[in-house]
Design a protein around this motif. Structure first.
Motif: not given
Length: 419
Positions: A137-142, A205-212, A79-82, A358-361
């Protein structure tokens, strides 16, 4: 004490098309279907092959233990990686990595040296399970960034609907395919599902992630610690961390007892048993469909979650008194329908109340906590069912769960007050 992180949803203003015109959502949904199909198919096909080849239930249980252990010990890590990476890239890369590991398993099934290959297969199963931890966690949080908060309830319903269809298909196909085509061919088919899943995520295609969005980068350990602390400091998420394990514990235990009851006391035929097995997911899908249809008109969702849990207890008790399988089918269908309101709406609320970054975690850590408790019921319940009767134990399970649900209804104010 409240967590420092806000419980408010992400305030970023994005323009989202309607759900079924949203290309990104449709591709992610399709990829999710193949990912779940592959997960369910993989676990059953491998377990079936191990039992068929070795005749050892102990060795078969190792496969289940691997998946539980991976989720327990590495869920928060995944989850932290996500939360620290581009979630889309993480999803398709892990799918492609799983393809390599699963193809490796299939190749090892053709390997002539049995003692050596079993150890390698166990290693590859462990690596496949580890890679699979990142997908959920990546798909659920996205999801909230893909569809927007106004459509999150409908999208969550669609995801749960797809999860059930894919899960049932994967579980029902696996044993048949292994028996008909052999273990290696079945596992190659499994690898194909993960490949299709990864290609679908690429096509989305692209969609937002926290890293951005995050300007300040913390260390990995700081993010990991922050995610775990958030579960215990935030009142709402802490309530969910209490609800989920106990809900799944009683729910899975009741399903097991209903199966034993059907065979030993109702004396069902194989066709009737299959119908019984289909009723729970069918009821769940009906509930998910209704939640999708009502969507924004659904009010007092916190009361619905806790009230539905309180209804499950008396329903377990009612099933324990049933003498006919046909009456039992109706109650079991209701069983799945009510359960959908308990679980699906919890997922909606987490997506709305927890900061997206923080949703991934949160999803991963909650999954790890939830994976620990339910197996206890599956171990203990059969012992008492043999000593007494499945109907008696199911009735006691219903009474206990009703008491637990009433306590939740009285004391879990953060959930109860959610609209």
């Amino acid at each position: 004490m409240e967590a420092n992180l806000s419980m408010q949803p992400n305030r970023q203003v994005l323009s989202h098309p309607s759900l079924w015109k949203n290309k990104t959502f449709k591709w992610i949904l399709l990829g999710y279907i193949f990912s779940v199909l592959g997960d369910r198919f993989h676990s059953v096909a491998i377990s079936f092959w191990v039992l068929k080849e070795t005749g050892s239930a102990r060795l078969m249980s190792i496969v289940l233990l691997i998946h539980i252990s991976m989720s327990l010990f590495f869920g928060a890590f995944a989850g932290t990686i996500a939360d620290r990476t581009d979630r889309r890239k993480l999803m398709y890369r892990m799918d492609f990595i799983r393809v390599l590991f699963v193809v490796g398993i299939a190749c090892m099934l053709l390997f002539p040296f049995q003692e050596f290959r079993f150890g390698v297969i166990i290693l590859l199963i462990s690596l496949t399970a580890f890679a699979g931890l990142f997908q959920a966690p990546a798909s659920q949080a996205s999801l909230i960034n893909i569809v927007g908060k106004d459509q999150i309830q409908k999208a969550t319903g669609a995801l749960s609907f797809a999860d059930n269809i894919a899960g049932i298909t994967g579980l029902s196909m696996a044993g048949f395919v292994v028996a008909a085509l052999g273990g290696a061919s079945a596992i190659f088919i499994d690898a194909l599902t993960f490949l299709i899943s990864g290609l679908c995520v690429l096509a989305a295609g692209k969609f937002p992630s926290p890293i951005h969005q995050n300007k300040e980068r913390k260390s990995f350990l700081s993010d990991l610690k922050e995610g775990i602390q958030y579960i215990f400091k935030n009142r709402f998420v802490r309530c969910v961390a209490l609800i989920n394990p106990l809900l799944i514990l009683f729910y899975l235990t009741s399903l097991l007892l209903i199966q034993v009851l059907a065979v030993k006391e109702w004396r069902v035929s194989s066709i009737e048993f299959g119908m019984l097995e289909a009723c729970v997911p069918l009821g769940y899908m009906l509930g998910a469909f209704m939640i999708m249809r009502i969507d924004q008109r659904l009010r007092k969702r916190g009361w619905l979650i806790l009230g539905s849990m309180a209804l499950l207890g008396p329903l377990f008790i009612a099933i324990s008194f049933v003498q006919s399988v046909w009456v039992g089918l109706f109650f079991v269908l209701c069983h799945g329908f009510i359960f959908s309101y308990c679980t699906l709406l919890v997922m909606v609320i987490i997506r709305l109340k927890v900061e997206e970054s923080i949703q991934g975690r949160v999803f991963a850590t909650l999954g790890s906590i939830t994976s620990v408790v339910p197996p206890l019921g599956l171990i203990i319940a059969p012992f008492f069912a043999d000593a007494y009767s499945a109907s008696s134990v199911l009735g006691v399970t219903g009474i206990l769960f009703f008491i637990v649900a009433l306590c939740f209804l009285l004391w879990l104010k953060p959930v109860r007050q959610f609209e």
